[in-house]
Design a protein around this motif. Structure first.
Motif, PDB file in Angstrom:
ATOM      1  N   THR A 542       0.910  -1.331   0.198  1.00  0.00           N
ATOM      2  CA  THR A 542       0.018  -0.002   0.051  1.00  0.00           C
ATOM      3  C   THR A 542       0.804   1.333   0.021  1.00  0.00           C
ATOM      4  O   THR A 542       0.612   2.344  -0.655  1.00  0.00           O
ATOM      5  N   ARG A 545       2.281   1.980  -3.369  1.00  0.00           N
ATOM      6  CA  ARG A 545       1.459   2.421  -4.227  1.00  0.00           C
ATOM      7  C   ARG A 545       1.263   3.730  -4.184  1.00  0.00           C
ATOM      8  O   ARG A 545       1.066   4.737  -5.116  1.00  0.00           O
ATOM      9  N   GLU A 546       1.168   4.218  -3.028  1.00  0.00           N
ATOM     10  CA  GLU A 546       1.180   5.949  -2.550  1.00  0.00           C
ATOM     11  C   GLU A 546       2.380   6.405  -3.039  1.00  0.00           C
ATOM     12  O   GLU A 546       2.451   7.600  -3.526  1.00  0.00           O
ATOM     13  N   ALA A 549       2.323   6.925  -6.534  1.00  0.00           N
ATOM     14  CA  ALA A 549       1.256   7.954  -7.048  1.00  0.00           C
ATOM     15  C   ALA A 549       2.054   9.467  -6.717  1.00  0.00           C
ATOM     16  O   ALA A 549       1.774  10.021  -7.459  1.00  0.00           O
ATOM     17  N   ARG A 550       2.692   9.680  -5.738  1.00  0.00           N
ATOM     18  CA  ARG A 550       3.487  10.926  -5.478  1.00  0.00           C
ATOM     19  C   ARG A 550       4.519  11.195  -6.541  1.00  0.00           C
ATOM     20  O   ARG A 550       4.703  12.172  -7.056  1.00  0.00           O
ATOM     21  N   ILE A 557      -1.420  14.433  -4.526  1.00  0.00           N
ATOM     22  CA  ILE A 557      -1.658  12.859  -4.718  1.00  0.00           C
ATOM     23  C   ILE A 557      -3.509  12.667  -5.169  1.00  0.00           C
ATOM     24  O   ILE A 557      -3.878  13.056  -4.166  1.00  0.00           O
ATOM     25  N   ASP A 559      -6.776  10.745  -6.865  1.00  0.00           N
ATOM     26  CA  ASP A 559      -7.170   9.279  -7.060  1.00  0.00           C
ATOM     27  C   ASP A 559      -6.734   8.648  -8.357  1.00  0.00           C
ATOM     28  O   ASP A 559      -6.387   7.614  -8.474  1.00  0.00           O
ATOM     29  N   ARG A 562      -3.310   7.435  -7.767  1.00  0.00           N
ATOM     30  CA  ARG A 562      -3.287   6.209  -7.301  1.00  0.00           C
ATOM     31  C   ARG A 562      -3.647   5.345  -8.219  1.00  0.00           C
ATOM     32  O   ARG A 562      -3.029   3.989  -8.105  1.00  0.00           O
ATOM     33  N   ALA A 565      -0.821   4.279 -10.391  1.00  0.00           N
ATOM     34  CA  ALA A 565       0.245   3.833  -9.703  1.00  0.00           C
ATOM     35  C   ALA A 565      -0.085   2.261  -9.455  1.00  0.00           C
ATOM     36  O   ALA A 565       0.690   1.508  -9.730  1.00  0.00           O
ATOM     37  N   ALA A 566      -1.354   1.850  -9.175  1.00  0.00           N
ATOM     38  CA  ALA A 566      -1.871   0.665  -9.158  1.00  0.00           C
ATOM     39  C   ALA A 566      -1.631  -0.209 -10.321  1.00  0.00           C
ATOM     40  O   ALA A 566      -1.467  -1.243 -10.596  1.00  0.00           O
TER      41      ALA A 566
END
Length: 573
Positions: A542, A545-546, A549-550, A557, A559, A562, A565-566
């Motif tokens: 988790t 992924r954060e 995303a950054r 950041i 959605d 994110r 990133a996922a």
């Protein structure tokens, strides 16, 4: 591979302990978070230049410890053993460096103090950093031949060339020695022949000095015994007739006493003479016994004289032989017992002189034949290297285009060496060259390429040469500089592929590269009590992924970031 890295009081790092794993690990973080400090710290453990400015403010010293796990077959263990550093094969190797606030540096390998040269050489066999730090490994031209050979040359061919070269050099040495010996013998021929004649006439034997010395001692003892017996005998039997010896004295005494003996027919003897006559008779008996004992002693001494008679001539000959041997030995500055060996040695030199021309020609022919045999094997190696170089060039070129180096040209150049430079490795030098742009002449890798280009080129080379150098850990510093999108994804994919053979660590700002990693470390800074310190955190799924995303969105950041990133992480599974 690098398993643990411990850093204490280096610039912004107060205390940092990293446990690292096989595969590909990405190191990310905001600009200025301390990623370069982490690599600088690792560089200290590798023996790079240091200064007091690296010591954290308020600390007395900076300390860095790097622990490596290495296969028992790795050459680094042999190297350390030669240097007297205890290191059980297959056991971890610990490299440690301490920098004082005054700038003094100390280094250890497995807790044994070492110099920086040994620390640097040991580290270079275990780990490489590509990027902003000093280039090692593939940028070192001295490694290129071995890498090309490991890539595309049969070991049997390399062994054949090495053996042919060794045989040739052995014969060359023998030829040079024989030529020198012949020249020396020719200059000393007159002396040699005279000395051999002298020694041959003398015919010395091993152990002869000791034997002669013992014989001389025995003859001298016999001579002294004979002289003593002769002196004793001469006292009993004087040669000068005018001299009176003990026998004459006894006879004279006997005659004198006989005059005192009265006639047996006389009737007028006084009675008292009867006792005197008895004593005179006793004296005469004693004189007779003395004469008999003297005669027996004379007989015994005569027989003893015959048994102990010395041979002066034999003693003289023995001494003459002994002294001659010792004189000749001193003349040639050798022990007497080595005269026989000297004769054999000088005789062999004369034999070499008499037969030298024929033997020298035979040796010269054998040397030339061995040179031709080496050249034949070395030419075969050259041809094999030329084919391997073309194959390598094609393989590296195929890796360049996807990582935005499509205009670059990689060459594995074979440069012929002069005969004086031929070696057990062949008759050419191998150099990896790069032309970064069209029209640009190829040049050494470290000088032509720069920054991210150099790191990406190293990545391509490492992929082609995977597992050949013995390096267990590769670190790429900002290999994605100046690229993005598909190129960054291609770099990430290649780093992941490379990590199947070696441990890979990459400092990156690219989310595509980070998403390709097997593990993820985030480098950051935090302030406590007015002090700023760098830290590193191993990210769970988790958190990872954060972080990606950054990297995609920046400070805010979303959605969408994110989700992207996922998607990136899912695509790498």
């Amino acid at each position: 591979m690098l398993t643990h890295l411990s850093i204490r009081d280096v610039v912004l790092i107060e205390a940092l302990d990293l446990a690292l794993h096989p595969g590909f690990t990405a190191l990310t973080g905001e600009t200025g978070a301390g990623k370069s400090i982490l690599l600088d710290s690792l560089g200290l453990a590798m023996g790079e230049r240091a200064n007091a400015g690296l010591v954290r403010s308020g600390a007395e010293e900076a300390r860095v410890t790097a622990c490596f796990e290495t296969p028992a077959s790795h050459t680094v263990y042999t190297h350390l053993e030669e240097q007297g550093i205890p290191a059980d094969k297959g056991e971890p190797l610990v490299l440690r460096r301490v920098i004082s606030r005054e700038g003094r540096s100390r280094a250890w390998i497995n807790d044994q103090p070492v110099g920086l040269t040994l620390l640097r050489k040991t580290a270079s066999a275990l780990i490489e950093i590509q990027g902003q730090h000093e280039q090692m490994g593939l940028a070192d031209a001295s490694t290129h031949r071995g890498l090309l050979d490991a890539y595309g040359i049969k070991p049997s061919l390399l062994k054949k060339v090495a053996q042919a070269f060794t045989h040739w050099q052995d014969l060359r040495q023998s030829l040079a020695s024989a030529q020198q010996a012949l020249e020396d013998a020719a200059r000393e021929e007159e002396w040699l022949r005279h000395t051999v004649s002298e020694l041959s006439t003398l015919a010395p034997q091993p152990g002869e000095e000791s034997q002669l010395a013992q014989q001389r001692h025995a003859l001298q003892q016999a001579e002294r015994r004979g002289e003593a017996v002769a002196a004793a005998l001469s006292e009993l039997t004087p040669r000068d007739r005018r001299s009176s010896g003990p026998a004459a004295a006894l006879r004279a005494a006997n005659r004198a006493l006989l005059r005192l003996v009265p006639s047996t027919t006389s009737d007028n003897m006084p009675p008292e003479t009867d006792g005197l006559a008895g004593r005179i008779a006793e004296a005469l008996s004693a004189l007779e016994n003395a004469e008999n004992a003297l005669a027996e002693a004379e007989s015994l001494l005569s027989r003893l004289m015959a048994d102990t008679e010395a041979n002066p001539r034999e003693l003289e000959e023995t001494e003459e032989r002994l002294f001659t041997l010792r004189t000749v030995a001193r003349k040639h500055n050798v022990p007497v017992d080595e005269l026989a060996a000297l004769l054999a040695q000088l005789t062999a030199r004369i034999h070499a002189l008499d037969n030298g021309a024929t033997e020298l020609e035979s040796l010269r022919k054998a040397t030339e034949d061995s040179r031709l045999a080496y050249m034949e094997a070395a030419h075969a190696l050259t041809d094999a290297r030329a084919l391997a170089a073309k194959k390598m060039e094609q393989a590296v070129t195929a890796e360049l285009k996807p990582i935005k180096l499509e205009k670059a040209r990689f060459l594995a150049e074979l440069q012929p060496l002069s005969p004086e430079q031929w070696s057990r490795y062949g008759m050419e030098q191998v150099t990896f060259l790069i032309a970064a742009n069209p029209g640009q002449p190829p040049g050494p890798i470290a000088k032509v390429a720069s920054g991210g280009e150099l790191s990406r080129l190293m990545l391509a080379l490492k992929l082609v040469l995977a597992g050949q150098s013995g390096i267990g850990t590769l670190i790429f510093d900002e290999i994605d500089a100046g690229v993005g999108g598909a190129t960054a994804a291609a770099i990430g994919e290649r780093l992941h592929r490379l990590a199947l053979n070696v441990q890979v660590l990459a400092v990156t700002h690219s989310p595509q590269v980070a998403a390709s990693a097997d593990a993820h470390l985030r480098i950051g800074k935090q302030t406590r009590n007015g002090q700023t310190a760098t830290h590193a955190i191993a990210l769970a799924e988790t958190e990872r992924r954060e972080e990606i995303a950054r990297m995609l969105a920046g400070d805010t950041i979303t959605d969408a970031a994110r989700a992207a990133a996922a998607s990136l992480l899912d695509s790498k599974k």
